[in-house]
Motif scaffolding. Structure first.
Motif, PDB file in Angstrom:
ATOM      1  N   ILE A 116     -38.945  26.962 -29.621  1.00  6.67           N
ATOM      2  CA  ILE A 116     -37.908  27.005 -30.662  1.00  6.67           C
ATOM      3  C   ILE A 116     -36.714  27.806 -30.172  1.00  6.67           C
ATOM      4  O   ILE A 116     -35.549  27.431 -30.393  1.00  6.67           O
ATOM      5  N   GLN A 117     -36.991  28.913 -29.496  1.00  5.84           N
ATOM      6  CA  GLN A 117     -35.893  29.724 -28.947  1.00  5.84           C
ATOM      7  C   GLN A 117     -35.039  28.912 -27.973  1.00  5.84           C
ATOM      8  O   GLN A 117     -33.811  29.051 -27.938  1.00  5.84           O
ATOM      9  N   ALA A 118     -35.702  28.064 -27.193  1.00  5.81           N
ATOM     10  CA  ALA A 118     -34.953  27.233 -26.241  1.00  5.81           C
ATOM     11  C   ALA A 118     -34.007  26.289 -26.980  1.00  5.81           C
ATOM     12  O   ALA A 118     -32.838  26.110 -26.593  1.00  5.81           O
ATOM     13  N   LYS A 119     -34.505  25.696 -28.060  1.00  2.00           N
ATOM     14  CA  LYS A 119     -33.652  24.785 -28.833  1.00  2.00           C
ATOM     15  C   LYS A 119     -32.471  25.538 -29.445  1.00  2.00           C
ATOM     16  O   LYS A 119     -31.320  25.065 -29.418  1.00  2.00           O
ATOM     17  N   LEU A 120     -32.746  26.719 -29.999  1.00  2.90           N
ATOM     18  CA  LEU A 120     -31.673  27.485 -30.632  1.00  2.90           C
ATOM     19  C   LEU A 120     -30.647  27.960 -29.599  1.00  2.90           C
ATOM     20  O   LEU A 120     -29.438  27.947 -29.856  1.00  2.90           O
ATOM     21  N   SER A 121     -31.133  28.356 -28.439  1.00  5.01           N
ATOM     22  CA  SER A 121     -30.188  28.824 -27.416  1.00  5.01           C
ATOM     23  C   SER A 121     -29.306  27.688 -26.931  1.00  5.01           C
ATOM     24  O   SER A 121     -28.108  27.881 -26.657  1.00  5.01           O
ATOM     25  N   ASP A 122     -29.854  26.487 -26.851  1.00  7.94           N
ATOM     26  CA  ASP A 122     -29.031  25.335 -26.458  1.00  7.94           C
ATOM     27  C   ASP A 122     -27.978  25.026 -27.537  1.00  7.94           C
ATOM     28  O   ASP A 122     -26.854  24.621 -27.216  1.00  7.94           O
ATOM     29  N   MET A 123     -28.350  25.191 -28.793  1.00 10.48           N
ATOM     30  CA  MET A 123     -27.364  24.981 -29.875  1.00 10.48           C
ATOM     31  C   MET A 123     -26.223  25.993 -29.773  1.00 10.48           C
ATOM     32  O   MET A 123     -25.052  25.638 -29.898  1.00 10.48           O
ATOM     33  N   VAL A 124     -26.600  27.246 -29.550  1.00  9.25           N
ATOM     34  CA  VAL A 124     -25.567  28.295 -29.430  1.00  9.25           C
ATOM     35  C   VAL A 124     -24.636  27.976 -28.271  1.00  9.25           C
ATOM     36  O   VAL A 124     -23.398  28.027 -28.396  1.00  9.25           O
ATOM     37  N   THR A 125     -25.224  27.618 -27.153  1.00 11.69           N
ATOM     38  CA  THR A 125     -24.419  27.379 -25.944  1.00 11.69           C
ATOM     39  C   THR A 125     -23.498  26.176 -26.121  1.00 11.69           C
ATOM     40  O   THR A 125     -22.304  26.235 -25.792  1.00 11.69           O
ATOM     41  N   ASP A 126     -24.045  25.087 -26.644  1.00 15.20           N
ATOM     42  CA  ASP A 126     -23.219  23.884 -26.800  1.00 15.20           C
ATOM     43  C   ASP A 126     -22.170  24.062 -27.899  1.00 15.20           C
ATOM     44  O   ASP A 126     -21.068  23.504 -27.801  1.00 15.20           O
ATOM     45  N   ALA A 127     -22.489  24.814 -28.941  1.00 10.88           N
ATOM     46  CA  ALA A 127     -21.473  25.067 -29.969  1.00 10.88           C
ATOM     47  C   ALA A 127     -20.287  25.800 -29.354  1.00 10.88           C
ATOM     48  O   ALA A 127     -19.120  25.463 -29.610  1.00 10.88           O
ATOM     49  N   ARG A 128     -20.594  26.789 -28.530  1.00 13.27           N
ATOM     50  CA  ARG A 128     -19.492  27.550 -27.908  1.00 13.27           C
ATOM     51  C   ARG A 128     -18.715  26.697 -26.909  1.00 13.27           C
ATOM     52  O   ARG A 128     -17.488  26.745 -26.858  1.00 13.27           O
ATOM     53  N   ALA A 129     -19.442  25.925 -26.120  1.00 11.57           N
ATOM     54  CA  ALA A 129     -18.762  25.085 -25.125  1.00 11.57           C
ATOM     55  C   ALA A 129     -17.896  24.033 -25.812  1.00 11.57           C
ATOM     56  O   ALA A 129     -16.733  23.805 -25.419  1.00 11.57           O
ATOM     57  N   ALA A 130     -18.431  23.389 -26.838  1.00 13.74           N
ATOM     58  CA  ALA A 130     -17.663  22.362 -27.552  1.00 13.74           C
ATOM     59  C   ALA A 130     -16.450  22.982 -28.227  1.00 13.74           C
ATOM     60  O   ALA A 130     -15.355  22.397 -28.227  1.00 13.74           O
ATOM     61  N   ARG A 131     -16.644  24.153 -28.781  1.00 18.22           N
ATOM     62  CA  ARG A 131     -15.528  24.825 -29.466  1.00 18.22           C
ATOM     63  C   ARG A 131     -14.398  25.145 -28.482  1.00 18.22           C
ATOM     64  O   ARG A 131     -13.217  25.012 -28.809  1.00 18.22           O
ATOM     65  N   LEU A 132     -14.775  25.542 -27.284  1.00 22.77           N
ATOM     66  CA  LEU A 132     -13.756  25.842 -26.265  1.00 22.77           C
ATOM     67  C   LEU A 132     -13.007  24.576 -25.834  1.00 22.77           C
ATOM     68  O   LEU A 132     -11.788  24.600 -25.638  1.00 22.77           O
ATOM     69  N   LEU A 133     -13.739  23.470 -25.674  1.00 21.63           N
ATOM     70  CA  LEU A 133     -13.078  22.213 -25.298  1.00 21.63           C
ATOM     71  C   LEU A 133     -12.106  21.763 -26.389  1.00 21.63           C
ATOM     72  O   LEU A 133     -10.997  21.297 -26.098  1.00 21.63           O
ATOM     73  N   VAL A 134     -12.531  21.908 -27.638  1.00 16.85           N
ATOM     74  CA  VAL A 134     -11.664  21.535 -28.749  1.00 16.85           C
ATOM     75  C   VAL A 134     -10.429  22.436 -28.790  1.00 16.85           C
ATOM     76  O   VAL A 134      -9.296  21.970 -28.972  1.00 16.85           O
ATOM     77  N   ALA A 135     -10.645  23.717 -28.607  1.00 19.85           N
ATOM     78  CA  ALA A 135      -9.517  24.662 -28.649  1.00 19.85           C
ATOM     79  C   ALA A 135      -8.515  24.362 -27.536  1.00 19.85           C
ATOM     80  O   ALA A 135      -7.293  24.476 -27.734  1.00 19.85           O
ATOM     81  N   GLU A 136      -9.032  23.976 -26.373  1.00 22.27           N
ATOM     82  CA  GLU A 136      -8.130  23.645 -25.264  1.00 22.27           C
ATOM     83  C   GLU A 136      -7.309  22.396 -25.594  1.00 22.27           C
ATOM     84  O   GLU A 136      -6.093  22.352 -25.342  1.00 22.27           O
ATOM     85  N   ALA A 137      -7.964  21.407 -26.171  1.00 21.50           N
ATOM     86  CA  ALA A 137      -7.223  20.200 -26.579  1.00 21.50           C
ATOM     87  C   ALA A 137      -6.167  20.559 -27.615  1.00 21.50           C
ATOM     88  O   ALA A 137      -5.035  20.071 -27.561  1.00 21.50           O
ATOM     89  N   GLY A 138      -6.506  21.429 -28.542  1.00 24.59           N
ATOM     90  CA  GLY A 138      -5.553  21.847 -29.568  1.00 24.59           C
ATOM     91  C   GLY A 138      -4.397  22.634 -28.973  1.00 24.59           C
ATOM     92  O   GLY A 138      -3.237  22.443 -29.358  1.00 24.59           O
ATOM     93  N   ARG A 139      -4.710  23.504 -28.028  1.00 26.22           N
ATOM     94  CA  ARG A 139      -3.648  24.292 -27.384  1.00 26.22           C
ATOM     95  C   ARG A 139      -2.667  23.374 -26.662  1.00 26.22           C
ATOM     96  O   ARG A 139      -1.448  23.567 -26.731  1.00 26.22           O
ATOM     97  N   LEU A 140      -3.194  22.361 -25.999  1.00 28.32           N
ATOM     98  CA  LEU A 140      -2.320  21.423 -25.287  1.00 28.32           C
ATOM     99  C   LEU A 140      -1.484  20.606 -26.273  1.00 28.32           C
ATOM    100  O   LEU A 140      -0.334  20.266 -25.986  1.00 28.32           O
ATOM    101  N   LYS A 141      -2.049  20.303 -27.426  1.00 25.46           N
ATOM    102  CA  LYS A 141      -1.255  19.596 -28.444  1.00 25.46           C
ATOM    103  C   LYS A 141      -0.115  20.477 -28.925  1.00 25.46           C
ATOM    104  O   LYS A 141       1.028  20.021 -29.058  1.00 25.46           O
ATOM    105  N   ASP A 142      -0.429  21.726 -29.209  1.00 25.69           N
ATOM    106  CA  ASP A 142       0.619  22.629 -29.678  1.00 25.69           C
ATOM    107  C   ASP A 142       1.721  22.806 -28.642  1.00 25.69           C
ATOM    108  O   ASP A 142       2.876  23.015 -28.976  1.00 25.69           O
ATOM    109  N   ALA A 143       1.338  22.724 -27.375  1.00 27.78           N
ATOM    110  CA  ALA A 143       2.318  22.875 -26.296  1.00 27.78           C
ATOM    111  C   ALA A 143       3.048  21.570 -25.990  1.00 27.78           C
ATOM    112  O   ALA A 143       3.967  21.556 -25.170  1.00 27.78           O
TER     113      ALA A 143
END
Lengths: 382, 82
Positions: free
Chosen positions: A280-307
């Motif tokens: 279960i810990q493995a599943k939760l850690s993968d969720m945490v990691t992918d949430a952060r990674a996806a959030r960073l990719l989205v933020a980068e796309a948003g930053r480029l839009k703003d620019a």
């Protein structure tokens, strides 16, 4: 004129992630499963969203909008997506149309529609998919012909989010030379809306099939340029929709994580809490990691839009592909962690699972995205 | 301004299609490079780089055929820079 406070007393303005999270936790999360079962979002919530200024806060201040940057808009849509993908879907299509009118509209079109779209007095839907054409926009059969100085529209659009409720449709149809975008008010004669119900996911997003039969439109119905650049209206609008879906997918991962963390902290198996089991810990850690990674990719796309950077288009493809596949994977794992409880109505994860699958299909299927991403890589790297 | 704009536009196109040999007068439509995605990127690049807004009536195919025609478009939209 009715003020926002009169529409929904006590509803605070949403201006950032924090205020969005508070709005979502108060007005959406407790009711999302009920919306899912009822197959619609109630008018009461739509009015609260209007009061909170949620519909199109990115519109310029001189049009009555909030001038919100797109990174912040993405954070707001993520929070709404965490609460309910159906509600976020309504925001997505409204955002797409509002942006398109602001970006490509004539001064008269902007004056007529943008302030009302910004306030949420007029709700909009994006009409591209058809019974025979989805991600392949080149396959659409709806058409317009010029007549008496205006246009006559014929065709059928399918899977139209908020089609049941929207007041204004942005309809893509074939012209003599290309694909054009047309603004069609719902009450135009010849427009017929048929609800599509009992769908797999985003069940409350009020999806419809919309028929256009000899719909007579004025010359001002065409949005944006005609000819070769007409395709840019579609490309640009889909890009923003894809960005919103990517943010919503991050919200699904976050919702899955929060549901699983709460469940795993209470549920015991063989005398141990689920949260203490390595699998279960493995599943939760993968969720945490992918949430952060996806959030960073989205933020980068948003930053480029703003620019205003052209590279935002590909960054958004990558963000949507990563976030949506991760959402589908983790929503599935969330059901697994909940066991039989995950298959019923007592926990939100079954809804997340169904909604996440939709994210892999809408605004360009993931197969199309992978083709596009690979094509870009081939040009730039290989 | 025009020479500089032409070079910047060519650099952008070449960066997207590094294998292609393109000069400032070549018709990029004839070379088969332009789809709606690249057209959108081109418009965004020009608006961002040269701080202009391209109105709908300037979004014509002839304005985007080559680095030369695009730099002429930039000049028209930013007269103070000419």
């Amino acid at each position: 004129m009715t003020t926002q406070a009169e529409i929904a007393p006590g509803v605070l303005q949403v201006t950032d992630r924090k205020s969005a999270r508070a709005f979502v936790d108060t007005h959406i999360v407790p009711y999302a499963d009920a919306y899912d079962r009822q197959g619609r979002v109630p008018e009461e919530l739509l009015e609260r969203m209007t009061a909170a200024g949620l519909w199109a806060p990115f519109l310029p201040r001189d049009t009555g909008g909030g001038g919100m940057d797109l990174v912040t808009l993405g954070e707001v849509h993520e929070e709404v997506g965490r609460g309910c993908s159906s509600v976020r879907s309504l925001l997505t299509v409204h955002t797409m149309v509002s942006w398109a009118v602001q970006r490509w509209g004539s001064p008269a079109q902007r004056e007529q529609w943008v302030p009302a779209l910004g306030r949420g007095d007029v709700l909009a839907a994006f009409c591209l998919s058809e019974p025979g054409a989805g991600s392949d926009a080149s396959g659409i059969a709806s058409n317009v012909v010029e007549k008496n100085g205006g246009w006559v529209l014929n065709g059928v659009k399918k899977w139209i989010t908020n089609g049941q409720r929207a007041d204004l449709f942005l309809v893509f149809a074939r012209t003599a030379t290309s694909i054009g975008a047309f603004l069609v008010p719902r009450d135009t004669p010849g427009v017929e809306v048929t609800p599509i119900e009992d769908v797999l996911g985003t069940r409350a997003s009020m999806i419809a099939e919309i028929s256009f039969r000899d719909v007579a439109l004025g010359p001002d119905a065409l949005l944006g340029p005609s000819g070769f650049t007409a395709g840019m209206v579609l490309t640009g609008t889909l890009d923003l929709g894809r960005y919103s879906v990517a943010t919503g997918s991050v919200g699904i991962i976050q919702a899955a994580l929060e549901a699983c963390a709460a469940y795993a902290s209470r549920r015991t198996v063989g005398g141990s809490l689920l949260k203490d089991l390595p699998l279960i810990q493995a599943k939760l850690s993968d969720m945490v990691t992918d949430a952060r990674a996806a959030r960073l990719l989205v933020a980068e796309a948003g930053r480029l839009k703003d620019a205003g950077e052209a590279s935002t288009i590909m960054a958004t493809w990558v963000a949507k592909y990563f976030a949506s596949t991760a959402a589908a994977r983790h929503a599935s794992e969330a059901v697994q962690i909940h066991g039989a409880n995950g298959c019923g109505h007592d926990y939100p994860v079954a809804r997340l699972y169904r909604d996440a699958k939709v994210m892999e299909i809408i605004e360009g299927s993931n197969e199309i995205q992978r083709i596009t991403i690979a094509g870009q890589a081939e040009r730039e790297i290989i | 301004m025009s020479a500089n704009a032409k070079e910047q536009i060519l650099d952008f196109v070449r960066a997207r299609y590094p294998q292609a040999e393109i000069d400032e007068t070549q018709d990029i439509f004839a070379l088969g490079f332009v789809n709606s995605l690249f057209a959108m990127e081109l418009v965004m690049f020009i608006e961002k780089t040269f701080e202009v807004t391209i109105p709908n009536d300037e979004l014509k195919i002839d304005n985007f055929r080559s680095a030369e025609t695009m730099s002429e478009l930039v000049d028209r939209l930013s007269p103070a820079r000419v």
